[in-house]
Design an enzyme around this catalytic site. Structure first.
Site, PDB file in Angstrom:
ATOM      1  N   TYR A 173      42.229  29.176 -36.595  1.00  0.00           N
ATOM      2  CA  TYR A 173      43.667  28.607 -37.367  1.00  0.00           C
ATOM      3  C   TYR A 173      44.910  28.633 -36.456  1.00  0.00           C
ATOM      4  CZ  TYR A 173      46.926  28.480 -41.424  1.00  0.00           C
ATOM      5  OH  TYR A 173      47.842  27.920 -42.313  1.00  0.00           O
ATOM      6  N   TYR A 177      46.171  19.411 -41.348  1.00  0.00           N
ATOM      7  CA  TYR A 177      46.588  20.424 -41.789  1.00  0.00           C
ATOM      8  C   TYR A 177      45.966  21.011 -43.068  1.00  0.00           C
ATOM      9  CZ  TYR A 177      49.936  24.393 -42.655  1.00  0.00           C
ATOM     10  OH  TYR A 177      50.511  25.746 -42.896  1.00  0.00           O
TER      11      TYR A 177
END
Lengths: 140, 402
Positions: B301, B356
């Site tokens: 991430y 995203y």
């Protein structure tokens, strides 16, 4: 002209003593009555709000070149800083430095300057502990 | 540095109990004006088809807690015309939970509460941003201490938090802007080779990176994640059932979760230049009986290059503080495998250059890597690791070929 600036709720009981002290030109943080250290951020422990000398060292900083919140237009560009305070080990104070970024180094001595939160933009009428570099005079 | 600033959540071993048998996506994009609900449905439909199942076979649904517009049993039945009872869990979604959803799923599979469980996450923040609402800063702006103390001092939103972390990491370890740039460039090259990446058509060299202006010094726009619309889902079942389905199963071998005592009050985190991966990764590797040296492909991430860098260190792929030198050059390229000293990293482009989607697309990419069907395929990928991150929490998910 403070439209949109994210003002604090200075009556929130968790932080009211902080803002009240700042309005009087004092930096106060909550020290635990039982045990050691400061209750920062406030967790609800029993504390006394002790006055600090307002000096410390620059832990880190960044330079915000563009407003990332519409309310920051009047202060941008600005130096966002975390300061390690004398008298409050373990606390990093979130603040701004009223300095040009090319003068800054990590570990540099800093000192509080109580001034309007919106400095240098429009006044907000909230006084806050912002910081400047603390040029310690050479005594030799 | 003392380790009293966080801890690993105690988890029973689920090694070998969960298989990922299907993955699917709704195309990622900039502003699309698609709803999160519609994109989630499309991702779910693709994941079910990928596994060779039908909507009537699904009896479990995992979504992310506390995020508006995610999926529901009612939405599932409305889309697919089904009526079966669905086990619904809010222990799923993206970020940290894209890594820990298999842990909650394992219990449901073990007790027979569900047989085929979908974990889904959808986001429409590119459209919301265009409409002037929502976005990644909302949670922080609404949190009481942040609103009452941090925001008035300009300490908001996330780029400001992590620019300060990056400056401190540079001070403590000698990390450089060019080393952060190496992460941005490696991921952009991967996005250029990935058909689903938002930045597919936009090359980036290190020289171009260094020539870009600072947004929050020492970070540039290229150090920041995108804001996107899109959705992804993965389908979990038992390894036994998965072996009868359409695609080669991917087996969950380890899960770890780490927690920072300071939560999302990043300024107060004991080890300021670390992430809770410091706690999550060792727990996951212990559960799996694996080590970082066994991992063929890593997806982490990556809201900012510095957060990717810190997690590479904290997961044990290099010593703490040596991440800057480690990521330089072509080490993160999919083309340079572990045998050649590389660490194939965010091979779809990540949050920086793919889209995203808050990490769920990372897990989808790793599943495709282990099946051998990735766009930027890592040769002989047998072990994959996902590093999930929420700020105050992190997770490590280890997956292997069956």
């Amino acid at each position: 002209m403070t439209a949109g600036f994210p003002l604090p709720d200075t009556t929130d009981p968790r932080l009211a003593p902080f803002w009240e002290a700042a309005a009087q030109g004092e930096l106060r943080l909550p020290r635990r009555v039982h045990g050691t250290g400061f209750d920062w951020y406030p967790s609800g422990a029993e504390v006394e709000w002790v006055r600090l000398p307002g000096t410390g060292r620059l832990f880190t900083w960044s330079v915000v070149e563009r407003p990332l919140h519409s309310g920051y237009a009047g202060i941008t560009p600005y130096v966002s800083a975390l300061v390690e305070l004398d008298g409050a080990p373990g606390v990093r104070l979130v603040t701004r430095l009223l300095e040009a970024p090319d003068r800054l180094t990590i570990g540099a001595p800093v000192i509080v300057r109580f001034t309007d939160l919106g400095t240098p933009g429009p006044e907000t009428a909230v006084i806050a502990p912002l910081f400047v570099l603390h040029c310690v005079k050479d005594k030799s | 540095m003392s380790l009293d600033w966080g801890w690993a959540t105690p988890l029973e071993s689920i090694a070998g109990q969960v298989a990922i048998a299907g993955v699917g996506e709704a195309p990622a994009s900039e502003r699309s004006d698609r709803s999160a609900l519609d994109m989630a449905g499309a991702a779910i439909e693709a994941a079910i088809a990928d596994a060779g199942l039908t909507p009537a076979d699904i009896d479990g649904l995992m979504i992310q807690k506390g995020m508006a517009g995610q999926y529901s049993a009612a939405a599932f039945h409305a889309r697919f015309g089904t009526r079966q009872d669905l086990w619904v869990s809010e222990a799923g979604g993206a970020m940290t939970w894209a890594g820990t959803a298999p842990y909650a799923a394992a219990a449901a599979l073990r007790t027979g509460r569900a047989r085929h469980i979908l974990n889904v996450f959808a986001i429409d923040w590119a459209s919301q941003k265009a409409a002037g609402t929502g976005g990644p800063g909302d949670y922080h702006a609404g949190e009481r201490m942040k609103a009452g103390y941090e925001l008035p001092f300009g300490y908001y939103p996330q780029p400001v938090y992590f620019a300060g972390v990056a400056r401190r990491h540079m001070h403590e370890y000698g990390t450089t802007e060019a080393q952060l740039g190496a992460i941005a460039v490696a991921q952009r090259v991967h996005a250029n080779g990935h058909p689903g990446a938002v930045m597919r058509e936009k090359p980036l060299t290190l020289d171009q990176y260094l020539a870009r202006p600072m947004l929050v010094d020492p970070l540039r726009m290229e150090d920041f994640c995108l804001i996107s619309d899109g959705a992804a889902a993965y389908l979990m079942t038992t390894p036994e059932r998965a072996s009868d389905l359409a695609k080669p199963p991917v087996i969950v071998q380890g899960v770890g979760e780490g927690v920072s005592r300071a939560g999302t009050y990043f300024s107060q985190q004991g080890d300021f230049t670390a992430t809770p991966q410091r706690f999550a990764a060792p727990a996951a590797f212990a559960m799996a009986g694996l080590s970082p040296a066994d991992v063929d492909v890593l997806a982490v991430y990556d809201p900012f290059t510095i957060v990717a860098l810190m997690q590479i260190e904290d997961m044990g792929f290099c010593a703490k503080g040596e991440g800057g030198g480690f990521v330089a050059g072509d080490r993160l390229s999919h083309a340079r495998g572990r045998a050649k000293g590389g660490l194939p990293f965010n091979t779809h482009g990540g949050l920086l250059s793919h889209a995203y989607l808050l990490g769920i697309a990372h897990v989808v990419e790793l599943v495709r890597q282990l099946r051998g069907e990735a766009a930027n395929q890592v040769a002989d990928a047998r072990v994959a690791a996902y590093g999930g991150f929420t700020g105050g929490d992190a997770s490590t998910l280890l997956m292997v070929c069956a």
